[in-house]
Design an enzyme around this catalytic site. Structure first.
Site: not given
Ligand code: KIV
Length: 260
Positions: A177, A44, A82
């Site tokens: 989510e 994100s 992530d």
């Molecule tokens: O990228 C992110 O911030 C996420 C969250 C929304 C869980 O994957």
């Protein structure tokens, strides 16, 4: 300062809600680290800091820079990286990228989006001793639209099967989510590891939000985000006051200069 381990996160299931937020930079990491169990260096960051339209535009090297910073200032929380779009198309590429991420950032775990279709990749990474957090429901890396999931039977069945497949593969937690409340509850009750909800109700074992959304530093205002402060307003007030002071020569004063 005692570091939170994956074991401790697992033990919290059915006992104590797990607190998670995203962080992408030094000061935020330092603050979140004092209070949250888990920090996610989310993809994100692309939308929040770089103004990208979707998370698909985020690249692994920029994410590594952010994660290095976050990890070096987060002494207590578990830090999860992530994995960005297209960095885990098969088990070999996923492992090569995940190994590089862990080596360079020292993050504690990685997160992958997807269910049954990525189970072989998840199993392979876990077998190679890389802890994995799952992510099901709305998947920003592959969804075309921002729509709540779990409204029809087919979707419910798929998401529940995804959760069970990830659980069998050995993930230590699952982000859920944007799914309807009773589906999040059913998933949470049917897997042994904690579920972390974002727009997925209080029935999850923990909650996560994108920090910029909850402090009023983004232009994303979905129903599931509670706004705890309005930092944009504070910044704007400060900028206005600064400009006024400069124009009226109230800043700098004698206190803001250097003299021999
Ligand atoms: O990228 C992110 O911030 C996420 C969250 C929304 C869980 O994957």
């Amino acid at each position: 300062m005692k570091k939170i381990t994956i074991k401790e996160v697992l033990k919290k299931k059915n006992k104590q809600p797990i607190t998670c937020l995203t962080a992408y930079s030094k000061i935020t990491a330092k603050i979140v680290d004092k209070h949250c169990d888990i920090i996610l260096v989310g993809d994100s960051v692309g939308m929040v800091l770089y103004g990208m339209k979707t998370t698909k535009e985020m690249d692994i090297n920029t994410m590594i820079l952010h994660a290095k910073t976050v990890k070096s200032f987060a002494k207590r929380s578990l830090v999860v990286f992530d994995m960005p779009y297209k960095t885990y198309p098969n088990k070999n590429i996923a492992y090569r990228n995940a190994k590089k991420v862990i080596k360079l950032t020292k993050c504690d775990a990685i997160k992958l989006e997807g269910g049954k279709e990525i189970v072989n990749i998840v199993k392979y990474l876990i077998a190679k001793r890389i802890p994995v957090m799952g992510h099901i429901g709305l998947l920003p890396q592959s969804s075309k639209k921002f729509i709540f999931k779990g409204k029809n039977l087919l979707q419910r069945k798929k998401i529940l099967e995804d959760a069970k497949a990830l659980s069998n593969a050995g993930v230590f937690a699952i982000v859920i989510e944007c799914v309807i409340e009773n589906l999040a509850k059913e998933i949470t009750n049917s897997v042994p590891m904690p579920t972390i909800g974002i727009g997925a109700s209080r029935y999850c074992d923990g909650q996560i939000l994108v920090i910029d959304d909850m402090i009023g530093m983004s232009d994303f205002h979905p129903r599931f985000v509670k706004k705890y402060s309005n930092v944009s307003e504070i910044i704007e007030k400060s900028v206005k006051k600064y400009c006024k002071d400069v124009k009226s020569r109230k800043f700098p004063t004698s206190r803001n200069i250097y003299k021999f």
